[in-house]
Design an enzyme around this catalytic site. Structure first.
Site, mmCIF file in Angstrom:
data_model
loop_
_atom_site.group_PDB
_atom_site.id
_atom_site.type_symbol
_atom_site.label_atom_id
_atom_site.label_comp_id
_atom_site.label_asym_id
_atom_site.label_seq_id
_atom_site.Cartn_x
_atom_site.Cartn_y
_atom_site.Cartn_z
ATOM 1 N N GLY A 109 0.827 -1.213 0.000
ATOM 2 C CA GLY A 109 0.000 0.000 0.000
ATOM 3 C C GLY A 109 0.856 1.254 0.000
ATOM 4 O O GLY A 109 0.429 2.310 0.472
ATOM 5 N N GLY A 111 1.671 2.796 -2.617
ATOM 6 C CA GLY A 111 1.285 3.654 -3.739
ATOM 7 C C GLY A 111 2.057 3.382 -5.012
ATOM 8 O O GLY A 111 2.519 4.318 -5.669
ATOM 9 N N SER A 112 2.184 2.100 -5.384
ATOM 10 C CA SER A 112 2.961 1.796 -6.593
ATOM 11 C C SER A 112 2.273 2.344 -7.849
ATOM 12 O O SER A 112 2.949 2.801 -8.773
ATOM 13 C CB SER A 112 3.213 0.297 -6.716
ATOM 14 O OG SER A 112 2.018 -0.414 -6.592
ATOM 15 N N SER A 113 0.934 2.353 -7.880
ATOM 16 C CA SER A 113 0.244 2.867 -9.070
ATOM 17 C C SER A 113 0.495 4.357 -9.238
ATOM 18 O O SER A 113 0.731 4.840 -10.353
ATOM 19 C CB SER A 113 -1.265 2.652 -8.967
ATOM 20 O OG SER A 113 -1.550 1.351 -8.605
ATOM 21 N N ALA A 115 3.037 6.071 -8.020
ATOM 22 C CA ALA A 115 4.457 6.311 -8.314
ATOM 23 C C ALA A 115 4.744 6.016 -9.790
ATOM 24 O O ALA A 115 5.446 6.775 -10.459
ATOM 25 C CB ALA A 115 5.338 5.454 -7.400
ATOM 26 N N ASP A 156 -1.552 10.648 -2.805
ATOM 27 C CA ASP A 156 -0.379 9.806 -3.067
ATOM 28 C C ASP A 156 0.450 10.348 -4.231
ATOM 29 O O ASP A 156 1.677 10.236 -4.250
ATOM 30 C CB ASP A 156 -0.790 8.343 -3.311
ATOM 31 C CG ASP A 156 -2.094 8.196 -4.066
ATOM 32 O OD1 ASP A 156 -2.636 9.220 -4.536
ATOM 33 O OD2 ASP A 156 -2.570 7.066 -4.197
#
Ligand code: MEV
Length: 324
Positions: A109, A111-113, A115, A156
């Site tokens: 969680g 925040g890979s999307s 980033a 994010d």
């Protein structure tokens, strides 16, 4: 320019989750685990993507087909939509070869999307020579997230783009980088369960629709404590910061997003001497955070481990999106 490598940091929500979806502020910090995106212009009108971290190998898509179809694999959805939105907005087109590599698991969680979205858009702006301000980058990234997720405050993306620790209001109405904020003495515990943010946001929405005045009141209190926390953390008053975390946790519990596992880690951290602890993000799983000091940190880490949480070692206040 023909090729470029860009990276963006992951994030941790400190205060204000859920309320920030309803025009309230939150505090978010960037963490020193990054998503890397390497991009190269190619002569073919095709987007080729390698993202082994999320199981994507040899993915190919014709430029003219970007954004079409419904069964785009999860691991490339944000990347592909970011490219499409960039091409549409700036009336450009190019074939691309892209490789992504993440220093953190998409499970946590962090925040890979967001980033990957921020890094992809920054990479395109460099490659195609279109200068974007941070706010322009944010707006296009936020559009991308809303296109795909339908919900979300965009906090994010602010962490991925500005880096450091940021005071943020819904949709980027206010984005204030807290330059005086030093590194925060945090312990982070992963609960072992992946949370589905849109599901939890909709769950809170359903509570809000049934009890609008009550839930507005909860959001107002979260907003108040987030502003107090901003002052306390900038001043280095971690004792107060911890107390405010406990208050925030109580209000998140009342919104129904706490879990038994998160609660166990939070109580373990408090009992081991943390100034305070709370869940971080949407709830329903993912991570909890605890504010500690040098003396209590080892005991808090041990206590989280004993309660079957995974301690994740990261530093806060990392640099925002950058060219490598
Ligand atoms: C999720 O990490 C935080 C939420 O406030 C959603 C959002 O702000 O987009 C629950």
């Amino acid at each position: 320019m023909k090729e470029v490598e860009v990276s963006a940091p992951g994030k941790l929500m400190l205060f204000g989750e859920h309320a920030v979806v309803y025009n309230r502020p939150c505090l978010v910090t960037a963490v020193d685990q990054r998503m890397m995106v390497a991009m190269e212009i190619s002569a073919r009108q095709v987007i080729e993507i390698e993202a082994p971290g999320v199981g994507i190998r040899n993915y190919r898509r014709k430029v003219k087909d970007l954004g079409k179809g419904t069964n785009i694999p999860k691991g490339v959805r944000f990347l592909e939509r970011a490219i499409k939105n960039f091409f549409d907005q700036y009336q450009v087109e190019s074939g691309l070869k892209i490789k992504t590599k993440s220093e953190f698991s998409s499970q946590f969680g962090f925040g890979s999307s967001s980033a990957v979205t921020a890094a992809t858009l920054e990479g395109l702006s460099i490659l195609l020579g279109i200068n974007l301000s941070k706010k322009e980058l944010f707006n296009l990234a936020y559009k991308t997230v809303l296109d795909l997720q339908g919900v979300g405050s965009g906090f994010d993306l602010a962490a991925a783009i500005w880096g450091g620790t940021v005071y943020f209001v819904t949709g980027g109405k206010r984005i204030i980088p807290l330059k005086k904020m030093g590194k925060l003495p945090l312990v982070i515990g992963y609960s072992g369960v992946k949370a589905e943010t849109p599901t939890l946001v909709r769950q809170v929405e359903s509570l809000y629709l049934r009890y609008p005045r009550l839930v507005e009141g909860i959001f107002d209190h979260i907003s108040l404590l987030t502003r107090e926390a901003k002052k306390a953390l900038v001043e280095g008053n971690f004792k107060k910061g911890g107390e405010l975390m406990n208050l925030n946790q109580g209000l998140l519990e009342s919104l129904g997003v706490n879990t038994k596992k998160l609660a166990a880690l939070i109580f373990a951290a408090r009992e081991a001497g943390a100034y305070g602890a709370k869940l971080s993000g949407a709830g329903g799983g993912d991570c909890m955070i605890a504010l500690v000091n040098k003396e209590t940190k080892p005991a808090v880490e041990r206590a989280i481990g004993k309660s079957k949480g995974l301690v994740i070692k990261v530093q806060t206040g990392a640099e925002g999106v950058r060219r490598e």
